[in-house]
Design a protein around this motif. Sequence first.
Motif, mmCIF file in Angstrom:
data_model
loop_
_atom_site.group_PDB
_atom_site.id
_atom_site.type_symbol
_atom_site.label_atom_id
_atom_site.label_comp_id
_atom_site.label_asym_id
_atom_site.label_seq_id
_atom_site.Cartn_x
_atom_site.Cartn_y
_atom_site.Cartn_z
ATOM 1 N N GLU A 96 0.833 -1.204 0.000
ATOM 2 C CA GLU A 96 0.000 0.000 0.000
ATOM 3 C C GLU A 96 0.871 1.258 0.000
ATOM 4 N N ASP A 97 1.878 1.310 0.850
ATOM 5 C CA ASP A 97 2.781 2.472 0.902
ATOM 6 C C ASP A 97 3.501 2.684 -0.417
ATOM 7 N N ARG A 98 3.979 1.601 -1.011
ATOM 8 C CA ARG A 98 4.707 1.715 -2.286
ATOM 9 C C ARG A 98 3.773 2.176 -3.416
ATOM 10 N N ILE A 99 2.543 1.710 -3.404
ATOM 11 C CA ILE A 99 1.563 2.138 -4.414
ATOM 12 C C ILE A 99 1.294 3.634 -4.269
ATOM 13 N N ILE A 100 1.097 4.084 -3.045
ATOM 14 C CA ILE A 100 0.840 5.508 -2.791
ATOM 15 C C ILE A 100 1.996 6.345 -3.324
ATOM 16 N N GLN A 101 3.229 5.927 -3.055
ATOM 17 C CA GLN A 101 4.400 6.656 -3.558
ATOM 18 C C GLN A 101 4.454 6.641 -5.084
ATOM 19 N N LYS A 102 4.113 5.507 -5.667
ATOM 20 C CA LYS A 102 4.192 5.356 -7.124
ATOM 21 C C LYS A 102 3.166 6.218 -7.856
ATOM 22 N N VAL A 103 1.922 6.229 -7.367
ATOM 23 C CA VAL A 103 0.857 6.934 -8.085
ATOM 24 C C VAL A 103 0.576 8.325 -7.511
ATOM 25 N N ASN A 104 1.218 8.638 -6.389
ATOM 26 C CA ASN A 104 1.111 9.964 -5.774
ATOM 27 C C ASN A 104 -0.329 10.342 -5.427
#
Length: 100
Positions: A56-64
């Motif tokens: 979830e954290d990595r997705i948030i960083q990826k898609v902003n």
Amino acid sequence: MISYEEVIQIIQDSFDSLHRSGMIENTVKINGDTCLLGDNSNLDSVGFVTMFAEIEDRIIQKVNKEIYLIFDEISDFDINSPFLSASIIANYVVNKVNQK
């Protein structure tokens, strides 16, 4: 936008991180059939929750943008027979992120 392949790579990165931290003993090569939750999973319950939160954290960083992964929204998840593969998670994430 995010692709299926990008999500699989994010899952791989999360597993690599779990291995480096000592939460899992062996390295795991992720593909669509890799069991993330169920009888053949390499993760215990703490490892699974850690991996899910890290994805979830990595997705948030990826898609902003804020994205929350919620089990109840995963149509292929059955609480009575818990099993999640990398492809089930990847497809769920792609659909969730790419919704308008």
